[in-house]
Structure formats: structure tokens, C-alpha cells
Design a protein around this motif. Structure first.
Motif, PDB file in Angstrom:
ATOM      1  N   UNK A 171       0.840  -1.199   0.000  1.00 56.99           N
ATOM      2  CA  UNK A 171       0.000   0.000   0.000  1.00 56.99           C
ATOM      3  C   UNK A 171       0.874   1.248   0.000  1.00 56.99           C
ATOM      4  N   UNK A 172       1.871   1.290   0.874  1.00 54.11           N
ATOM      5  CA  UNK A 172       2.722   2.480   1.013  1.00 54.11           C
ATOM      6  C   UNK A 172       3.465   2.775  -0.283  1.00 54.11           C
ATOM      7  N   UNK A 173       3.968   1.750  -0.926  1.00 52.09           N
ATOM      8  CA  UNK A 173       4.686   1.929  -2.189  1.00 52.09           C
ATOM      9  C   UNK A 173       3.747   2.493  -3.260  1.00 52.09           C
ATOM     10  N   UNK A 174       2.514   2.007  -3.262  1.00 47.74           N
ATOM     11  CA  UNK A 174       1.532   2.475  -4.246  1.00 47.74           C
ATOM     12  C   UNK A 174       1.154   3.931  -3.969  1.00 47.74           C
ATOM     13  N   UNK A 175       1.029   4.289  -2.686  1.00 46.50           N
ATOM     14  CA  UNK A 175       0.707   5.677  -2.332  1.00 46.50           C
ATOM     15  C   UNK A 175       1.828   6.614  -2.782  1.00 46.50           C
ATOM     16  N   UNK A 176       3.073   6.164  -2.662  1.00 50.03           N
ATOM     17  CA  UNK A 176       4.220   6.972  -3.133  1.00 50.03           C
ATOM     18  C   UNK A 176       4.111   7.232  -4.638  1.00 50.03           C
ATOM     19  N   UNK A 177       3.664   6.214  -5.355  1.00 53.26           N
ATOM     20  CA  UNK A 177       3.480   6.360  -6.805  1.00 53.26           C
ATOM     21  C   UNK A 177       2.373   7.370  -7.106  1.00 53.26           C
ATOM     22  N   UNK A 178       1.271   7.285  -6.354  1.00 54.30           N
ATOM     23  CA  UNK A 178       0.168   8.236  -6.544  1.00 54.30           C
ATOM     24  C   UNK A 178       0.632   9.666  -6.244  1.00 54.30           C
ATOM     25  N   UNK A 179       1.500   9.789  -5.234  1.00 56.01           N
ATOM     26  CA  UNK A 179       1.987  11.120  -4.871  1.00 56.01           C
ATOM     27  C   UNK A 179       2.755  11.758  -6.023  1.00 56.01           C
ATOM     28  N   UNK A 180       3.549  10.961  -6.708  1.00 58.36           N
ATOM     29  CA  UNK A 180       4.319  11.487  -7.848  1.00 58.36           C
ATOM     30  C   UNK A 180       3.390  11.990  -8.956  1.00 58.36           C
ATOM     31  N   UNK A 181       2.164  11.447  -8.998  1.00 57.57           N
ATOM     32  CA  UNK A 181       1.188  11.859 -10.010  1.00 57.57           C
ATOM     33  C   UNK A 181       0.165  12.845  -9.468  1.00 57.57           C
ATOM     34  N   UNK A 182       0.486  13.477  -8.325  1.00 59.05           N
ATOM     35  CA  UNK A 182      -0.403  14.472  -7.708  1.00 59.05           C
ATOM     36  C   UNK A 182      -1.793  13.908  -7.376  1.00 59.05           C
ATOM     37  N   UNK A 183      -1.818  12.623  -6.996  1.00 56.03           N
ATOM     38  CA  UNK A 183      -3.082  11.989  -6.628  1.00 56.03           C
ATOM     39  C   UNK A 183      -3.101  11.605  -5.145  1.00 56.03           C
ATOM     40  N   UNK A 184      -1.972  11.800  -4.464  1.00 55.80           N
ATOM     41  CA  UNK A 184      -1.874  11.518  -3.035  1.00 55.80           C
ATOM     42  C   UNK A 184      -1.059  12.630  -2.383  1.00 55.80           C
ATOM     43  N   UNK A 185      -1.489  13.039  -1.185  1.00 57.11           N
ATOM     44  CA  UNK A 185      -0.833  14.135  -0.489  1.00 57.11           C
ATOM     45  C   UNK A 185      -0.592  13.724   0.963  1.00 57.11           C
ATOM     46  N   UNK A 186       0.669  13.785   1.381  1.00 53.90           N
ATOM     47  CA  UNK A 186       1.028  13.470   2.756  1.00 53.90           C
ATOM     48  C   UNK A 186       2.402  14.070   3.034  1.00 53.90           C
ATOM     49  N   UNK A 187       2.775  14.121   4.309  1.00 51.92           N
ATOM     50  CA  UNK A 187       4.059  14.683   4.694  1.00 51.92           C
ATOM     51  C   UNK A 187       4.710  13.770   5.726  1.00 51.92           C
ATOM     52  N   UNK A 188       5.828  13.188   5.358  1.00 47.18           N
ATOM     53  CA  UNK A 188       6.492  12.247   6.256  1.00 47.18           C
ATOM     54  C   UNK A 188       5.583  11.061   6.538  1.00 47.18           C
ATOM     55  N   UNK A 189       5.259  10.870   7.809  1.00 45.83           N
ATOM     56  CA  UNK A 189       4.375   9.766   8.200  1.00 45.83           C
ATOM     57  C   UNK A 189       2.938  10.231   8.417  1.00 45.83           C
TER      58      UNK A 189
END
Length: 231
Positions: A183-201
Motif C-alpha cells: 500500500x505504502x509503495x503504491x501511495x508513493x506512486x500516486x503522490x508522484x502523479x499528484x493523486x496523493x498528499x502526505x508529509x512524512x508519516x
């Protein structure tokens, strides 16, 4: 129990949203429909703390969670207020109601082979939330995660005639389910595509009350979008 969703912080937040945006606004015997009741604790806690003259019909696929919920409902003598069906809302006749409420599955992943498959929210995490906003209920309270393509949900809501009437935001740390490596790896991928937003943990979880747009509803969609992407 490992097969029942457990996150006290998130459940308490959902309970607070229910109380502030739904239960305390109900002036008569409103009917509320809930998608994914889990162990029922958020609604049960809200009902025990507030006067509510309506009925909440919950739908929960997980038989273990459903049994636990009904046991607690019996214990607190809430059987006339909270009725949970061991079935899927999408496959039901979808009862008419004043409100639809849910803390829907929002974990993004390539597929549902994750710690708890029932928490899979589709490839971008927003699939089930967006389906709920397509059922045409007048008022919809849902929890939306900042790492689950929140902008797509806000855009879809607008297309379906909804305004954001109110919202609350809780910063949360990635927990047991969202820290699943897949899940975490997939969220990182979404973040690169501006589809997920988070900071650190940390990510944001928003409790959002959508109402069908009318002149009396002030739309807070832009404010919510700024908050959810400001990570």
C-alpha cells in the motif's frame, strides 16, 4: 480480532463527525443509511451520547464485524435505533434516507491482496467513496483521505450536484493498514502523479458533509481542496 478493522483514533473521529454533522442536525425521525458499519462502535458511541429519534440502517459485509456490532447493539438496548444488515448497500434496494454516512474503504493499491482486503478502495483509493457519491442521496457524510485522490472525489461530487457544506480535518499517522509495504509503495506512486498528499508519516483525514447544492448552501469545496493538498 484481525479480521475486524481497528483504529480507535479514526473511529472516534468518525463518531465526532456523525454527531456534529448528522445526529445533532436531525430534528425529527430521520432515516440514516450507513455503508460499512464495521463493529458499529462509532454509531453506537454517538447514539449513547446524543438524543436521536430516527433509525440508522447499516450495511456490513464482514460477518465477524456484523456479529460483534449486533452483540453490542443488544447490550445497549439500541435495536430500535440501529439495525445492521449483513449485506452490501450497493446490492440492496438502497433505502430512501435523509443521510448516507460512511467511513468507506480508502486504501489505494494495485489490487486487494493487502492486510485486510475489505479496506481496498480501488487503485486510487477513491473508488468506493466516489460510488457512494453517485447514489444521489440528499446529504452524504464520508471520510476522505488526502492520499486517496481527494481532488477526484471533490470534482465528481460537483458533477453530481453536491456542495461541501461542512468539514473537519484530522492529521493521522500512517497506521497498521496504510503501512502495508504494498500500500505504502503504491501511495508513493500516486503522490508522484499528484493523486496523493502526505508529509512524512502524516496524512489528513477529512470528515466531509456533502449536500445537494442550493442557494442556502455555502460551498466549501475550494477550502477543503486547499487543506487536503497542503502537505
Amino acid at each position: 480480532m484481525k479480521d475486524i478493522f481497528f483504529c480507535p483514533e479514526e473511529s472516534n473521529f468518525y463518531s465526532n463527525c456523525l454527531e456534529n454533522f448528522v445526529i445533532r442536525n436531525c430534528k425529527k425521525s430521520e432515516l440514516v443509511v450507513e455503508f460499512g458499519s464495521g463493529d458499529g462502535s462509532p454509531v453506537i458511541n454517538s447514539l449513547l451520547r446524543n438524543k436521536f429519534d430516527g433509525v440508522i440502517h447499516g450495511f456490513e459485509l464482514n460477518s465477524s464485524a456484523w456479529k460483534v456490532a449486533n452483540s453490542t447493539i443488544d447490550e445497549y438496548d439500541l435495536t430500535n435505533k440501529y439495525i445492521i444488515h449483513n449485506s452490501c448497500l450497493f446490492n440492496s434496494s438502497q433505502p430512501d434516507a435523509d443521510y448516507l454516512v460512511a467511513n468507506p474503504p480508502y486504501l489505494p493499491a494495485p489490487d486487494n491482496d493487502i492486510y485486510m482486503p475489505l479496506l481496498f478502495g480501488g487503485v486510487d483509493g477513491a473508488t468506493i467513496t466516489n460510488e457512494l457519491l453517485s447514489l444521489d442521496y440528499e446529504n452524504v457524510l464520508v471520510l476522505i483521505s488526502s492520499f486517496s485522490n481527494p481532488i477526484s472525489t471533490l470534482n465528481l461530487a460537483k458533477q453530481n450536484g453536491y456542495c461541501v457544506s461542512n468539514f473537519m480535518v484530522l492529521p493521522l499517522q500512517f497506521g497498521y493498514y496504510s503501512s502495508d509495504p504494498k500500500v505504502k509503495k503504491h501511495i508513493e506512486k500516486l503522490r508522484r502523479n499528484q493523486m496523493a498528499f502526505y508529509s512524512g508519516d502524516y496524512y489528513f483525514l477529512a470528515g466531509v458533509l456533502f449536500k445537494k447544492c442550493q442557494d442556502s448552501v455555502i460551498d466549501l469545496s475550494n477550502q477543503l481542496a486547499q487543506v487536503m493538498t497542503n502537505l
